[in-house]
Design an enzyme around this catalytic site. Structure first.
Site, short mmCIF file in Angstrom:
data_model
loop_
_atom_site.label_atom_id
_atom_site.label_comp_id
_atom_site.label_asym_id
_atom_site.label_seq_id
_atom_site.Cartn_x
_atom_site.Cartn_y
_atom_site.Cartn_z
N VAL A 36 0.93 -1.04 0.06
CA VAL A 36 0.15 -0.22 -0.02
C VAL A 36 0.88 1.45 -0.07
CG1 VAL A 36 -1.92 1.22 1.20
CG2 VAL A 36 -1.59 -1.18 1.29
N ALA A 51 -7.49 18.78 -4.16
CA ALA A 51 -7.50 19.35 -2.72
C ALA A 51 -7.38 20.75 -2.79
CB ALA A 51 -5.99 18.55 -2.41
N ARG A 109 11.84 -0.56 7.71
CA ARG A 109 12.82 -1.42 8.64
C ARG A 109 14.22 -1.44 7.61
NH1 ARG A 109 8.87 -5.74 11.10
NH2 ARG A 109 8.40 -5.94 8.72
N VAL A 154 -11.25 -0.25 5.95
CA VAL A 154 -12.39 -0.99 5.42
C VAL A 154 -12.67 -1.03 4.03
CG1 VAL A 154 -14.50 -1.79 6.19
CG2 VAL A 154 -13.37 -0.49 7.74
N ILE A 170 -13.36 0.86 -1.50
CA ILE A 170 -15.07 1.34 -1.33
C ILE A 170 -14.78 2.32 -0.38
CG2 ILE A 170 -17.29 0.73 -1.07
CD1 ILE A 170 -16.31 -2.34 -1.43
N GLU A 226 -3.03 -10.22 4.08
CA GLU A 226 -1.96 -9.61 5.40
C GLU A 226 -0.60 -10.31 5.48
OE1 GLU A 226 -3.30 -6.81 7.27
OE2 GLU A 226 -4.87 -7.07 5.39
N LYS A 277 -12.77 -5.27 10.57
CA LYS A 277 -13.25 -4.35 9.82
C LYS A 277 -15.10 -4.00 10.04
CE LYS A 277 -10.54 -5.20 5.86
NZ LYS A 277 -10.48 -6.07 4.70
P1 NAP Z 1 3.26 -4.89 3.57
O1 NAP Z 1 3.19 -5.04 2.07
O2 NAP Z 1 3.90 -6.03 4.44
O3 NAP Z 1 4.10 -3.57 4.04
C1 NAP Z 1 4.59 -3.16 5.26
C2 NAP Z 1 5.53 -2.13 5.40
O4 NAP Z 1 5.80 -1.38 6.66
C3 NAP Z 1 6.94 -2.51 4.72
O5 NAP Z 1 7.70 -1.28 3.96
C4 NAP Z 1 7.70 -2.64 6.06
O6 NAP Z 1 8.89 -2.30 5.96
C5 NAP Z 1 7.13 -1.58 7.08
N1 NAP Z 1 7.11 -1.93 8.08
C6 NAP Z 1 6.67 -2.98 9.14
N2 NAP Z 1 7.19 -2.85 10.26
C7 NAP Z 1 7.89 -1.72 10.52
C8 NAP Z 1 8.56 -0.99 11.59
N3 NAP Z 1 8.21 -1.68 12.69
N4 NAP Z 1 9.08 0.13 11.43
C9 NAP Z 1 8.97 0.54 10.26
N5 NAP Z 1 8.60 0.15 8.87
C10 NAP Z 1 7.75 -1.05 9.02
O7 NAP Z 1 1.94 -4.34 4.12
P2 NAP Z 1 0.61 -3.98 3.29
O8 NAP Z 1 -0.14 -5.01 2.64
O9 NAP Z 1 1.18 -2.48 2.49
O10 NAP Z 1 -0.18 -3.21 4.39
C11 NAP Z 1 0.00 -1.97 5.28
C12 NAP Z 1 -1.33 -1.74 5.95
O11 NAP Z 1 -2.42 -1.56 5.23
C13 NAP Z 1 -1.48 -3.06 6.92
O12 NAP Z 1 -2.20 -2.26 8.26
C14 NAP Z 1 -2.70 -3.44 6.27
O13 NAP Z 1 -3.69 -4.27 7.17
C15 NAP Z 1 -3.37 -2.47 5.69
N6 NAP Z 1 -4.18 -2.72 4.10
C16 NAP Z 1 -3.53 -3.50 3.27
C17 NAP Z 1 -4.24 -3.69 2.27
C18 NAP Z 1 -3.69 -4.63 0.97
O14 NAP Z 1 -4.49 -4.58 0.09
N7 NAP Z 1 -2.54 -4.79 1.12
C19 NAP Z 1 -5.63 -3.06 1.88
C20 NAP Z 1 -6.14 -2.35 3.13
C21 NAP Z 1 -5.33 -2.37 4.03
P3 NAP Z 1 10.23 -3.34 5.49
O15 NAP Z 1 9.86 -3.92 4.15
O16 NAP Z 1 11.32 -2.47 5.60
O17 NAP Z 1 9.96 -4.46 6.50
N1 HSE Z 2 -6.01 -8.56 3.67
C1 HSE Z 2 -7.11 -7.72 3.42
C2 HSE Z 2 -8.13 -8.35 2.35
C3 HSE Z 2 -6.52 -6.43 2.72
O1 HSE Z 2 -7.85 -9.25 1.85
O2 HSE Z 2 -9.20 -7.85 2.34
C4 HSE Z 2 -7.74 -5.13 2.64
O3 HSE Z 2 -8.12 -4.86 3.77
#
Ligand code: NAP
Ligand code: HSE
Length: 438
Positions: free
Chosen positions: A15, A34, A46, A134, A138, A192, A207
């Site tokens: 994201v 905006a 990290r 959530v 959407i 996730e 959610k």
């Molecule tokens: P992701 O691909 O696993 O990316 C996580 C990022 O956070 C990486 O850049 C990681 O850095 C960094 N990170 C993790 N722990 C850290 C720490 N302690 N200090 C600094 N940086 C840290 O996760 P994602 O899918 O983008 O999801 C991010 C958030 O959005 C989550 O809360 C997830 O539930 C939410 N979300 C995701 C989606 C989806 O479709 N993926 C949709 C809605 C909401 P490193 O790579 O250096 O470890």
């Molecule tokens: N892991 C979540 C999903 C990301 O599959 O719906 C979006 O919140």
């Protein structure tokens, strides 16, 4: 000329990197809407070299470090976006950001499921955005906070997790195995970092709690509500569902009944003709019933980098426009005109139809004993199928029931499991065939 809105970001994963690229790719339209520029100034991760390699690939120049203080101590930064996930550290960061007098945006539903009511008082007049938390792309948070705010919300029913919907769709329509479909969902960036949350119903539960806060002002925790996942579903269940005109979906359900709010997440058999039954793949769909508007339905990508970034940036645009409404859309519990807040309905009091799958030795008297036990628990059978299994001595018995209380089904299944001719733990799926009667 207005000052730009200056932003820092924590996390450049699926994201975060999509937010960074969309802010560049769509900068013209974002600025126009905006009313001022939105500038991403710094990122925290990290692993700096991994992030720099990704940014180079995307052609984005951005300062990256590992110190959160680099954002908190930068007086130019107006907003911090948290896109790292997790609960405790993310909550700690949310508090630090707000105490540093910066606005806060997050897509982190896990953290909000536990701490949404702790964060609001810290924010005071600072803006908090959580549209992306959530259903990915959407804009359901704004629907409940703004669009439907004149309504009492009668109920919400939705497919709230893209990964599990993708897996169920792949299993049903493409006969893919559960584990292969999960691997694909991970590769596509839907899951996730701990995909157990997706398949166990935990993520959908997080959610649902956020939506229930907006709709009812109820402050429930994940441990207090019924949450079941899709791990136990087999092709047999899908076949039975198909034969009786249903599909199986992981649903999140919030309902208001008298002074109770019922909140639950579980796989459900729903009529193939229901609109929500047609929500396939990574798509999410949410049906909301309001007392004035009736039913309205929202459909779109529930996960994935760009869809989620679209919601994250919508929060930034709204802040740039000077909007900073209260986080949960109200300052005190709503739906409590007589000062009495809603209580959470007990799981045992859930009233539903059920599908039951049993494996039992195929011998005389077995069916009689099973139906006797069901009858003793007030359970009446609506449909029944018996099928052979590869082991000719074992029969697969598939039932659907009329309406019962959860406690009746639970007690009956516990009793059935103890019978010596029952060879596996009985499995149940709730049947939600009255979508219009939330
Ligand atoms: P992701 O691909 O696993 O990316 C996580 C990022 O956070 C990486 O850049 C990681 O850095 C960094 N990170 C993790 N722990 C850290 C720490 N302690 N200090 C600094 N940086 C840290 O996760 P994602 O899918 O983008 O999801 C991010 C958030 O959005 C989550 O809360 C997830 O539930 C939410 N979300 C995701 C989606 C989806 O479709 N993926 C949709 C809605 C909401 P490193 O790579 O250096 O470890
Ligand atoms: N892991 C979540 C999903 C990301 O599959 O719906 C979006 O919140």
């Amino acid at each position: 000329m207005s000052q730009p809105l200056v932003v820092g970001i924590i996390g450049l994963g699926t994201v975060g990197s999509a937010v960074a690229s969309l802010l560049v790719r769509n900068q013209g339209v974002i600025k126009a809407r905006a009313g001022r520029e939105i500038v991403l100034k710094k990122a925290i991760v990290r692993d700096v070299s991994k992030a720099q390699a990704k940014l180079a690939e995307l052609g984005i120049a951005l300062s990256v470090s590992t110190r959160i203080e680099d954002l908190l101590e930068d007086a130019e930064i107006d907003v911090v976006i948290e896109l790292m996930g997790g609960i405790d550290l993310a909550y700690d960061i949310a508090q630090k950001v707000l105490r540093a007098n910066k606005a806060f945006v997050t897509a982190n539903k896990a953290m909000l499921a536990y701490h949404r009511y702790d964060i609001q008082p810290l924010a005071k007049d600072l803006a908090i955005g959580f549209e992306a938390s959530v259903c990915g792309g959407i804009p359901i948070i704004r629907v409940l906070k703004d669009g439907l705010s004149a309504n009492h919300i009668v109920g919400i029913r939705g497919i709230l997790n893209g990964t599990s919907n993708y897996i169920l769709t792949q299993m049903l329509q493409h006969q893919q195995s559960f584990s292969d479909a999960l691997k694909d969902a991970q590769a596509l960036g839907y899951a996730e970092s701990d995909p157990t949350l997706d398949i166990s119903g935990g993520d959908a539960g997080h959610k649902l709690l956020i939506l229930a806060s907006l709709a009812y002002g109820i402050n429930a925790l994940p441990e207090e509500i019924l949450i079941e996942g899709i791990e136990g579903i087999t092709p047999d269940d899908m076949e039975f569902a198909n034969e009786f005109g249903y599909v199986i979906k992981l649903l999140g359900i919030a309902k208001k009944t008298d002074s109770c709010i019922e909140l639950r997440v579980h796989p459900a058999m729903i009529s193939k003709n229901a609109m929500i039954a047609k929500v396939d793949g990574v798509m999410n769909g949410i049906s909301v019933i309001g007392d004035c508007v009736g039913e309205s339905m929202y459909y779109g990508a529930g996960a994935g980098g760009e869809a989620t970034a679209s919601s994250v940036i919508s929060d930034l645009i709204s802040f740039a426009q000077g909007k900073n409404s209260v986080m949960l859309g109200f300052k005190q519990p709503i739906e409590s005109e007589n000062t009495q807040s809603f209580t959470l309905k007990s799981i045992d009091d859930i009233y539903s139809r059920y599908y039951i799958r049993l494996y039992a030795h195929d011998k005389p008297g077995v069916l009689g004993q099973i139906s006797q036990i069901l009858g003793n628990h007030n359970i009446s059978i609506k449909a029944f199928l018996q099928k052979e299994t590869a082991d000719k001595r074992i029969a697969k018995l598939l039932f659907s029931t009329h309406h019962n209380y959860e406690r009746e089904i639970k007690d009956a299944l516990n009793e059935l499991e103890k019978l010596d001719f029952v060879t596996q733990k009985p499995y149940k799926i709730r049947i939600e065939d009255e979508l219009e009667n939330l």
